[in-house]
Scaffold this active site. Structure first.
Site, PDB file in Angstrom:
ATOM      1  N   GLY A  93       8.699   1.148   8.235  1.00 13.78           N
ATOM      2  CA  GLY A  93       8.816   0.853   7.030  1.00 13.78           C
ATOM      3  C   GLY A  93       7.677  -0.077   6.359  1.00 13.78           C
TER       4      GLY A  93
ATOM      5  N   SER B  34       2.796   5.502   4.849  1.00  9.66           N
ATOM      6  CA  SER B  34       2.904   6.476   4.881  1.00  9.66           C
ATOM      7  C   SER B  34       3.960   7.317   6.395  1.00  9.66           C
ATOM      8  CB  SER B  34       2.176   6.533   4.198  1.00  9.66           C
ATOM      9  OG  SER B  34       2.039   7.152   2.965  1.00  9.66           O
TER      10      SER B  34
ATOM     11  N   ASP C  15       0.648   9.553  -1.167  1.00  9.81           N
ATOM     12  CA  ASP C  15       0.164   9.877   0.083  1.00  9.81           C
ATOM     13  C   ASP C  15      -0.143  10.847   0.963  1.00  9.81           C
ATOM     14  OD1 ASP C  15       1.574   7.107  -0.908  1.00  9.81           O
ATOM     15  OD2 ASP C  15       3.496   7.240  -0.496  1.00  9.81           O
TER      16      ASP C  15
HETATM   17  C1  GLA Z   1       4.997   5.021  -3.041  1.00  9.99           C
HETATM   18  C2  GLA Z   1       4.770   6.484  -3.422  1.00  9.99           C
HETATM   19  C3  GLA Z   1       3.416   6.740  -3.561  1.00  9.99           C
HETATM   20  C4  GLA Z   1       2.950   5.528  -5.275  1.00  9.99           C
HETATM   21  C5  GLA Z   1       3.199   4.170  -3.966  1.00  9.99           C
HETATM   22  C6  GLA Z   1       2.906   3.516  -5.118  1.00  9.99           C
HETATM   23  O1  GLA Z   1       4.321   4.757  -1.348  1.00  9.99           O
HETATM   24  O2  GLA Z   1       5.526   7.791  -2.557  1.00  9.99           O
HETATM   25  O3  GLA Z   1       3.652   8.072  -4.072  1.00  9.99           O
HETATM   26  O4  GLA Z   1       3.644   5.807  -6.000  1.00  9.99           O
HETATM   27  O5  GLA Z   1       4.507   4.128  -3.224  1.00  9.99           O
HETATM   28  O6  GLA Z   1       1.901   3.419  -5.797  1.00  9.99           O
END
Ligand code: GLA
Length: 390
Positions: free
Chosen positions: A125, A129, A176
């Site tokens: 969280g 990623s 990500d």
């Molecule tokens: C999350 C999403 C990404 C991107 C970001 C914001 O991490 O998974 O694809 O949109 O938010 O930049």
């Protein structure tokens, strides 16, 4: 835990022997270019050296088995290749299961199942990623165990995104998974999400460090709010397309946006679109500044990015704003902003080498005083993308 210990744990849970293989997929931090990746804009993330480790082996039957060594007294979650329907009760295992499902959907059938154990050191969280890391890790495992040799790292990123969008219900962009898959030590990735063309940019900052600060808050309804932002951008695009010929918000310069923006009827939606357009332009400028060794301009663009995410895109939160305000107050901070999807998570700051200790103390103490929470700090080491280890 290290990979050796994870392998021992694998043996304990699933039994020894056979062709057991080891893998790693990193987390990522985005330096600038937030909420642009589903608007045909640019992003500038890099892979970290923290991430998710996996150990896996093919089975003789059609079961797929998952276990996390991060969870105390964890049990194995099992599913069958003949029934990959989403089941909430599978919890975190829905991320690897989603990837198995996505391979299947794309016509890449697994002839047999597999056993898999993971352990990760990306704080959950945190907006670094952990889910994309787990998705791409699973992709690399399936590619390697089942010999899908033609798949590129970008294909694995797209499969990860597809599974997150269609299996796990978050309508995320490609940033990500792309950064996790294609990361390169000491380089950030300047990715154009309109066509997935990209360049690596060397992050050579002899006088400064990139510091991640974890607010340790994650507000609920994150995915819901995220999907709502996407819809708002889609609405803005639809209305703009009645007056100008564009494919995405990323096609517009700030000047063009000013010219056409009156087509957007809802004032809140207008703010979202303004962010998407301006953030894309900032990202292009920031990467140029870095190439010119102008880190001061890079930092200013990071600060502007935060203000725009806070006021126009409205994906920051009180705690993260406290972190950024404190960071801005420290001498030697070149730039600081929220990073990732938002509504909590982490900030990313560029801090002069000699100011790092003071940064950690001032931001840490101030945050504790204002929120009662102990922030966590990580000095970024930029690492390589997902891969097999042995
Ligand atoms: C999350 C999403 C990404 C991107 C970001 C914001 O991490 O998974 O694809 O949109 O938010 O930049």
């Amino acid at each position: 835990m290290n990979i050796q210990e994870l392998r021992e744990k694998f043996n304990e849970v699933y039994g020894e022997g056979g062709d057991i293989r080891e893998y790693f997929a990193p987390g990522r931090v985005n330096l600038i270019g937030e909420h642009t990746d589903y608007n045909g804009g640019h992003v500038f993330p890099c892979a970290l050296t923290i991430g998710t480790y996996g150990v896996a082996r093919k089975r003789d039957d059609d079961k797929v088995c998952f276990m996390s060594a991060n969870i105390d007294n964890a049990r194995v979650t099992e599913a069958s290749l003949s029934d990959l329907e989403y089941n909430k009760a599978n919890g975190w295992a829905n991320y690897p299961l989603g990837v198995v499902w996505a391979f299947d959907k794309k016509g890449m059938k697994l002839d047999k199942g597999f056993d898999m154990i993971i352990w990760g050191n990306i704080p959950n969280g945190s907006g670094l990623s952990s889910s994309a890391s787990l998705e791409v890790l699973t992709g690399v495992i399936l590619q390697d165990l089942y010999g899908f040799d033609k798949l590129t790292m970008t294909d694995l990123a797209l499969i990860g995104q597809y599974s997150e969008n269609n299996y796990n219900g978050c309508n995320c962009g490609i940033m990500d998974q792309f950064a996790v898959a294609n990361g390169k030590k000491d380089f950030a990735i300047f990715l154009d999400t309109s066509d997935l063309s990209y360049e690596y940019a060397n992050i050579n900052l002899p006088d400064a460090k990139i510091v991640i600060t974890n607010s340790k808050v994650k507000h609920s309804l994150v995915d819901g709010k995220y999907n709502e932002r996407r819809q708002e951008c889609a609405k803005a695009l639809e209305q703009l397309q009645t007056v100008v010929d564009i494919e995405s918000l990323g096609d517009l310069t700030d000047e063009e946006f000013e010219k056409y923006k009156s087509a957007i009827t809802d004032p809140e939606v207008l703010k979202r679109a303004k962010h998407a357009v301006a953030e894309n332009q900032r990202t292009i400028k920031a990467v140029k500044a870095l190439a010119d060794n102008d880190v001061v301009t890079f930092g200013q663009l990071m600060n502007q990015s935060h203000i725009s995410l806070r006021d126009d895109y409205k994906v920051s939160c009180e705690e993260v704003d406290v972190l950024v305000d404190l960071a801005w107050s420290v001498d030697g901070v070149i730039g600081s902003r929220i990073t990732g999807g938002g509504f909590g998570g982490c900030t990313v700051s560029i801090v002069k080498n000699e100011a790092v200790d003071n940064f950690v103390k001032t931001v840490g103490d101030g945050y504790k005083e204002k929120t009662g929470i102990e922030a966590e700090f990580y000095i970024v080491d930029i690492g390589d993308g997902a891969r097999r280890l042995s």
